[in-house]
Enzyme design. Structure first.
Site, mmCIF file in Angstrom:
data_model
loop_
_atom_site.group_PDB
_atom_site.id
_atom_site.type_symbol
_atom_site.label_atom_id
_atom_site.label_comp_id
_atom_site.label_asym_id
_atom_site.label_seq_id
_atom_site.Cartn_x
_atom_site.Cartn_y
_atom_site.Cartn_z
ATOM 1 N N ARG A 1 0.807 -1.236 0.000
ATOM 2 C CA ARG A 1 0.000 0.000 0.000
ATOM 3 C C ARG A 1 0.828 1.269 0.000
ATOM 4 N NH1 ARG A 1 -2.814 -3.827 1.757
ATOM 5 N NH2 ARG A 1 -0.835 -4.382 2.684
ATOM 6 N N THR A 2 1.788 1.353 0.899
ATOM 7 C CA THR A 2 2.502 2.626 1.078
ATOM 8 C C THR A 2 3.281 2.966 -0.184
ATOM 9 O OG1 THR A 2 2.700 2.022 3.402
ATOM 10 C CG2 THR A 2 4.002 3.894 2.650
ATOM 11 N N LYS B 1 25.643 -4.514 -1.938
ATOM 12 C CA LYS B 1 27.087 -4.711 -2.157
ATOM 13 C C LYS B 1 27.895 -4.148 -0.996
ATOM 14 C CE LYS B 1 26.494 -3.028 -6.615
ATOM 15 N NZ LYS B 1 27.056 -2.266 -7.727
ATOM 16 N N ARG C 1 11.411 3.712 3.574
ATOM 17 C CA ARG C 1 10.984 2.703 4.554
ATOM 18 C C ARG C 1 12.196 1.844 4.877
ATOM 19 N NH1 ARG C 1 5.758 -1.199 4.495
ATOM 20 N NH2 ARG C 1 4.857 0.799 5.100
ATOM 21 N N HIS D 1 5.016 5.519 11.654
ATOM 22 C CA HIS D 1 4.543 5.415 10.259
ATOM 23 C C HIS D 1 3.629 6.619 10.030
ATOM 24 C CE1 HIS D 1 3.313 3.943 6.473
ATOM 25 N NE2 HIS D 1 3.003 2.686 6.764
HETATM 26 N N1 CP Z 1 -0.262 -0.142 5.865
HETATM 27 C C1 CP Z 1 0.937 -0.362 5.292
HETATM 28 O O1 CP Z 1 1.961 0.271 5.635
HETATM 29 O O2 CP Z 1 0.907 -1.300 4.327
HETATM 30 P P1 CP Z 1 2.174 -1.766 3.467
HETATM 31 O O3 CP Z 1 3.140 -2.433 4.416
HETATM 32 O O4 CP Z 1 1.617 -2.703 2.429
HETATM 33 O O5 CP Z 1 2.795 -0.541 2.867
#
Ligand code: CP
Length: 302
Positions: free
Chosen positions: A49-50, A79, A100, A128
């Site tokens: 999603r993110t 590497k 991320r 998050h």
């Molecule tokens: N909600 C969320 O962060 O989903 P993903 O890990 O799929 O990005």
């Protein structure tokens, strides 16, 4: 350069402004543009999603995306390149970085060394913040307020970074009561309990769905964060609290169930057909919230 690393970096007024722009984008009353700016999308940890909603948001804004996913395995980190060197190079040819990473604090480190805006798309079990934007928007959309609500947080409150960010955000508002339902081993960290106590909000630890369903406005379900555990500990803790359709018989009419997704077994698929399920609409709101955030950062409106 405004980076978004933690909910602690964003004031209540800034949050309200982001939600306002999110709403206008969703309703089609504005169509902001970032004039071909280049955004680096650096995912050192799995995401559906993110990453995809950010990349869609940037395309809709008229921007361009560079970057990598596959847990960073396609980058030169594989590497042995240091994180700091990677961030310096990526920052030298992009206007903002979305990152991320499984290690807490990496987004903050990237913002300190890159000199351009950095957006934290999830750092370990810490925060998050962009998930929180779509969570807040979904709560407001369904309850017409971010105050005076009863919100139940269920599941992995210790390692669930979406819970941490959302509680910090909701603590900026007033008279909310947070029900906390988790295995003993996965309770909310103390610093967040102390934060709630310092604000105009309250909390209670509860033992079962029966304690909360008749009075709750929002149930925020979370997955046990398997990737943060030893396998034996995970097996012991998974499936502790499963929300089933039959548990919802006494729900308030306005109840909405949210989940950052992905789900495993904590949220039965039969709940999807009830009027309380809102998690797929919630996930779609991520597109609008991320469009708003990227536009506002690059346009220096934050
Ligand atoms: N909600 C969320 O962060 O989903 P993903 O890990 O799929 O990005």
């Amino acid at each position: 350069n405004k980076s978004i690393i933690s909910l602690s970096d964003i004031s209540k007024e800034q949050l309200e402004n982001i939600l306002l722009i999110t709403d206008k984008i969703k309703k089609g009353t504005i169509n902001p543009n970032i004039d071909s700016k280049i955004i680096a999308s650096c995912f050192f940890e799995a995401s559906t999603r993110t990453r995809l909603s950010f990349e869609t948001a940037i395309q809709k804004l008229g921007g361009k995306i560079i970057g990598f996913d596959n847990d960073g395995n396609t980058s030169s980190a594989n590497k042995g390149e240091s994180f700091i060197d990677s961030m310096k190079i990526i920052a030298s040819y992009s206007d903002a970085i979305i990152i991320r990473h499984p290690i807490e604090g990496t987004a903050r480190l990237a913002s300190e060394i890159s000199g351009i805006p950095v957006i934290n798309a999830g750092d370990g079990a810490n925060q998050h913040p962009t998930q929180t934007l779509l969570d807040l928007y979904s709560i407001y959309e369904t309850q017409l307020s971010l105050n005076n609500l009863k919100i139940a947080f269920v599941g992995d409150l210790k390692y669930g970074r979406t819970v941490h960010s959302l509680i910090i955000a909701l603590s900026k508002f007033s008279n909310n009561h947070f029900y906390l339902l988790s295995p003993k081993e996965l309770e909310l960290p103390n610093y967040l309990i102390e934060l709630i106590e310092l604000t105009n909000n309250t909390f209670s630890l509860v033992d079962s769905f029966d304690d909360i369903i008749p009075s709750t406005d929002i149930i925020y379900m979370t997955r046990i964060q398997k990737e943060r555990f030893e396998q034996s500990e995970y097996t012991h803790l998974k499936s502790t609290f499963i929300l089933e359709k039959s548990s919802l018989d006494k729900a308030k009419e306005n109840l909405k169930i949210l989940h950052p997704l992905p789900r495993v077994d904590e949220l039965d698929v039969n709940v999807d057909e009830t009027p309380y399920a809102y998690y797929f609409q919630q996930a779609k709101n991520g597109l609008y919230a991320r469009q708003a955030l990227v536009y506002m950062i690059l346009n220096k409106e934050l």
